[in-house]
Design a protein around this motif. Structure first.
Motif, PDB file in Angstrom:
ATOM      1  N   GLN A 150     -18.679  81.510   8.971  1.00 43.71           N
ATOM      2  CA  GLN A 150     -18.919  80.214   9.572  1.00 43.71           C
ATOM      3  C   GLN A 150     -20.018  79.649   9.132  1.00 43.71           C
ATOM      4  O   GLN A 150     -20.967  80.176   9.227  1.00 43.71           O
ATOM      5  CB  GLN A 150     -18.727  80.628  11.161  1.00 43.71           C
ATOM      6  CG  GLN A 150     -18.898  79.136  11.809  1.00 43.71           C
ATOM      7  CD  GLN A 150     -18.847  79.464  13.299  1.00 43.71           C
ATOM      8  OE1 GLN A 150     -18.376  80.468  13.553  1.00 43.71           O
ATOM      9  NE2 GLN A 150     -19.456  78.530  14.186  1.00 43.71           N
ATOM     10  N   HIS A 156     -16.898  74.858  15.652  1.00 47.28           N
ATOM     11  CA  HIS A 156     -15.602  75.603  15.692  1.00 47.28           C
ATOM     12  C   HIS A 156     -14.449  74.731  16.333  1.00 47.28           C
ATOM     13  O   HIS A 156     -14.590  74.584  17.593  1.00 47.28           O
ATOM     14  CB  HIS A 156     -15.669  77.109  16.296  1.00 47.28           C
ATOM     15  CG  HIS A 156     -14.499  77.842  16.267  1.00 47.28           C
ATOM     16  ND1 HIS A 156     -13.643  78.036  17.440  1.00 47.28           N
ATOM     17  CD2 HIS A 156     -13.821  78.315  15.286  1.00 47.28           C
ATOM     18  CE1 HIS A 156     -12.768  78.756  17.036  1.00 47.28           C
ATOM     19  NE2 HIS A 156     -12.630  78.969  15.688  1.00 47.28           N
ATOM     20  N   TYR A 263     -13.314  73.961  10.955  1.00 35.48           N
ATOM     21  CA  TYR A 263     -14.703  73.728  11.740  1.00 35.48           C
ATOM     22  C   TYR A 263     -14.958  72.211  11.375  1.00 35.48           C
ATOM     23  O   TYR A 263     -14.467  71.573  10.262  1.00 35.48           O
ATOM     24  CB  TYR A 263     -15.703  74.527  10.958  1.00 35.48           C
ATOM     25  CG  TYR A 263     -15.436  76.074  11.097  1.00 35.48           C
ATOM     26  CD1 TYR A 263     -15.979  76.849  12.222  1.00 35.48           C
ATOM     27  CD2 TYR A 263     -14.656  76.749   9.966  1.00 35.48           C
ATOM     28  CE1 TYR A 263     -15.663  77.991  12.179  1.00 35.48           C
ATOM     29  CE2 TYR A 263     -14.637  78.298  10.325  1.00 35.48           C
ATOM     30  CZ  TYR A 263     -15.070  78.624  11.543  1.00 35.48           C
ATOM     31  OH  TYR A 263     -14.730  79.986  11.501  1.00 35.48           O
TER      32      TYR A 263
END
Length: 314
Positions: A150, A156, A263
């Protein structure tokens, strides 16, 4: 109350105080040196005291001049900030997203514009799932990346979970995953990886996987599936609007995570403007709301009897 000094003269003083030189100030202001000198002299007469000490090698600020320098720095700093902030509000936020996320993103951006007409958004679509803010003029982007990697400070949205989808007319023919043997499989990618992942998780072996139709984008595969021309594989979150509208149904309970996620990212190293922060927070709340709806569907289908699942609702 004493009459305020003329604003143009104060601006000329502010520029001159930065360099303490009439010639350089004139160059910055695009006026003559004589005009700078006359404006400063007129300002000093208005105030009743000198702001500069004239010396052979240049200028130096008097005590009052230093105080005025601090004041004008604050004033014109505020004016500059207001110009930038108000100008940004008039400009649309530039958002980039891949075509595969359009089925989820576009309806929500339309809702955003209805709720926040003061913050317009211009959307650019691409087949790419990444963004390079050093070369691309975007304020933010929706990217597709591994969950384990990430991006730092990324917002997110949701994790990718795959499940087969089809038109409602085909639902009665799909009592179990093995029934896919008799259907045309629609692949959203050329490499067939999505169908392969789901079939392996369902412990189903089909001899017809490579005989289906292959598409360049998820959007095309979903459109063909909604027309009843086969069974596609798609992400639960991205097809939510189609399921809600009754264009598609999810015939089986199994949702297979891929280890990938979606994202929202903005340019690194810079504080996003308030309007962009508001948009990103709003989209995240929309994504989490959709995800909770998907969880409710899972709970409902898990309690259903064996055989065909009930029509999921978001």
């Amino acid at each position: 109350m004493k009459r305020l000094p003329p604003l143009p003269a104060l601006h000329t003083f502010w520029v001159t105080a930065q360099c303490c030189n009439f010639t350089r100030a004139a160059e910055r202001l695009h006026i003559t040196q004589g005009a700078v000198s006359r404006q400063i002299a007129g300002l000093e007469r208005h105030l009743g005291y000198p702001l500069f000490v004239r010396q052979a090698r240049g200028l130096s600020l008097t005590e009052q001049g230093r105080e005025w320098q601090q004041c004008t720095q604050q004033v014109f700093g505020l004016v500059g900030a207001a110009v930038e902030q108000i100008g940004r509000r008039r400009q649309a936020l530039q958002l980039k997203a891949s075509t595969c996320v359009m089925r989820w993103l576009l309806p929500r951006l339309m809702q955003w514009q209805r709720e926040r007409p003061d913050v317009p958004v211009e959307l650019t679509t691409t087949v790419a799932n990444t963004v390079d803010f050093r070369r691309e003029p975007f304020d933010a982007a929706v990217i597709y990346a591994p969950i384990a990697e990430q991006p730092a400070e990324a917002v997110h949205l949701f994790d990718e979970r795959l499940t087969p989808v089809c038109a409602p007319a085909l639902l009665a023919t799909l009592r179990a995953p093995a029934d896919l043997q008799h259907q045309v499989l629609l692949h959203p990618t050329r490499d067939e990886r999505d169908w392969t992942l789901w079939l392996n998780a369902a412990d189903v072996r089909l001899s017809t996987v490579s005989q289906g139709h292959h598409f360049e984008t998820l959007d095309l595969a979903m459109t063909v599936a909604s027309q009843g021309s086969g069974v596609a594989i798609g992400d639960c979150a991205l097809i939510g609007e189609d399921v809600k509208a009754g264009r598609l149904v999810m015939p089986f309970e199994r949702r297979v995570p891929t280890g990938m996620g979606y994202y929202l990212v903005s340019a690194p190293g810079a504080q996003p403007m308030p309007e962009l922060e508001a948009l990103m927070a709003w989209l995240q709340s929309q994504a989490h709301s959709s995800d909770q709806g998907g969880a409710a569907v899972l709970e409902l289908t898990d309690r259903s009897p064996s055989g065909a699942s009930p029509l999921p609702q978001f």
